[in-house]
Design an enzyme around this catalytic site. Structure first.
Site, PDB file in Angstrom:
ATOM      1  N   SER A 145       0.653  -1.268  -0.037  1.00  0.00           N
ATOM      2  CA  SER A 145      -0.250  -0.283  -0.079  1.00  0.00           C
ATOM      3  C   SER A 145       0.681   1.484  -0.496  1.00  0.00           C
ATOM      4  O   SER A 145       1.867   1.075   0.784  1.00  0.00           O
ATOM      5  CB  SER A 145      -1.560   0.348   0.930  1.00  0.00           C
ATOM      6  OG  SER A 145      -1.546   1.213   1.298  1.00  0.00           O
ATOM      7  N   TYR A 159      -1.656  -0.749  10.159  1.00  0.00           N
ATOM      8  CA  TYR A 159      -1.879  -0.830   9.351  1.00  0.00           C
ATOM      9  C   TYR A 159      -0.986  -0.899   8.254  1.00  0.00           C
ATOM     10  O   TYR A 159      -0.221  -1.340   7.096  1.00  0.00           O
ATOM     11  CB  TYR A 159      -3.319  -0.619   8.577  1.00  0.00           C
ATOM     12  CG  TYR A 159      -3.861  -0.215   7.190  1.00  0.00           C
ATOM     13  CD1 TYR A 159      -3.995  -2.088   6.319  1.00  0.00           C
ATOM     14  CD2 TYR A 159      -3.018   0.421   5.645  1.00  0.00           C
ATOM     15  CE1 TYR A 159      -3.816  -2.512   5.094  1.00  0.00           C
ATOM     16  CE2 TYR A 159      -3.138   0.103   4.903  1.00  0.00           C
ATOM     17  CZ  TYR A 159      -3.296  -0.994   4.292  1.00  0.00           C
ATOM     18  OH  TYR A 159      -4.019  -1.491   2.692  1.00  0.00           O
TER      19      TYR A 159
END
Ligand code: NAP
Length: 250
Positions: A145, A159
């Site tokens: 990401s 995350y």
């Protein structure tokens, strides 16, 4: 690599994984559609794969549970033979929180699915693809990401850190297995229009953040899939240990 690739996509019941499954089918892959809970959605993706001209194998497995992962790879071996492609896509976010508010349970779940799940699937894939183990080579794409670079302060540092781990894992594994015929790369999506934002308590996140993205809009899962399927393909034959940011300029 096999002329008809056999590709496992984890978390393929919706979002980016589902788009990868359908595009792989269009490009001639046989596609293993993995899901954790939503069988009906995964069945729908398996149908779309078939409509796109590919064959599909639907396999439930929670990637964070080792026995589930072993069962899934055993089923692929028995039903289709040696895997040639893996997309480590299954991943979660959690609700917005600062680090000083996060429970150990939350962080453990985040790393169990996003990091250990990818690790377990890659381990089993290498055993099947590596020339060291009698395989014919293959390609692994890890879904990281843009958060791995940004850190996601005040939102979900856990995350972002899990995706940072995926980046380092990609770098190391790529070097470890390059001479054995396996390429390992990562795609770093930016804000992409999927249900993941709803599961983090912000269903409108992709739309609301559009003005902060240089291209002024969230990505579509199909746009992420293009990068993934290219990295899986022989067109990317000299690309390994690479990170492809597909984030609209973020
Ligand atoms: P999504 O729409 O929430 O879909 C997640 C998928 O993962 C579902 O198919 C879900 O299956 C599956 N899954 C969840 N936990 C699982 C587990 N333990 N084992 C196996 N499968 C599991 O997510 P997405 O937005 O497409 O995201 C896909 C990947 O892209 C993730 O790694 C995410 O971190 C990354 N990413 C997304 C964005 C974004 O903005 N969307 C940005 C950067 C990176 P079930 O429904 O069957 O449980």
């Amino acid at each position: 690599m096999s002329t008809c690739p056999i590709t496992l996509i984890t978390g393929a019941s919706r979002g980016i994984g589902a788009a990868c499954a359908v595009l792989c089918a269009r490009r001639g892959h046989r596609v293993v559609v993995n899901y954790a809970r939503d069988e009906a959605a995964a069945e729908d993706v398996a149908r779309q794969v078939q409509q796109a001209g590919g064959s599909s194998l639907l396999l439930q497995a929670d990637v964070s549970v080792e026995s589930d992962v072993m069962r899934m790879f055993d089923s692929i071996d028995r039903q289709w033979g040696r895997l040639t492609g893996l997309v480590n896509n299954a991943g979660i976010v959690d609700v917005k929180a600062r680090v000083d508010e996060m429970s150990l349970e939350r962080v453990q779940r985040m790393f169990a699915i996003n990091v250990f799940g990818s690790f377990l699937c890659a381990r089993e894939a290498v055993k099947r693809m590596s020339r060291r183990h009698g395989g014919d080579g293959g390609a692994i794409v890890n879904i990281s990401s843009v958060a791995a670079r940004a850190g996601s302060a005040g939102q979900y540092v856990d995350y972002a850190a899990s995706k940072g781990a995926i980046d380092t894992f990609t770098m190391g594994l790529a070097k470890e297995v390059a001479a054995e015929g396996i390429r390992v790369n990562a795609v770093r999506p930016g804000i992409t229009d999927t249900d993941i934002h709803g599961s983090g308590g912000e269903p409108d996140r992709a739309r609301l953040l559009a003005s902060q993205i240089p291209l002024q809009r969230p990505g579509r899962p199909e746009e992420i899939a293009e990068a993934v399927v290219w990295l899986l393909s022989d067109a990317a034959s000299y690309t390994t240990g690479a990170f492809l940011d597909v984030g609209g300029g973020r």
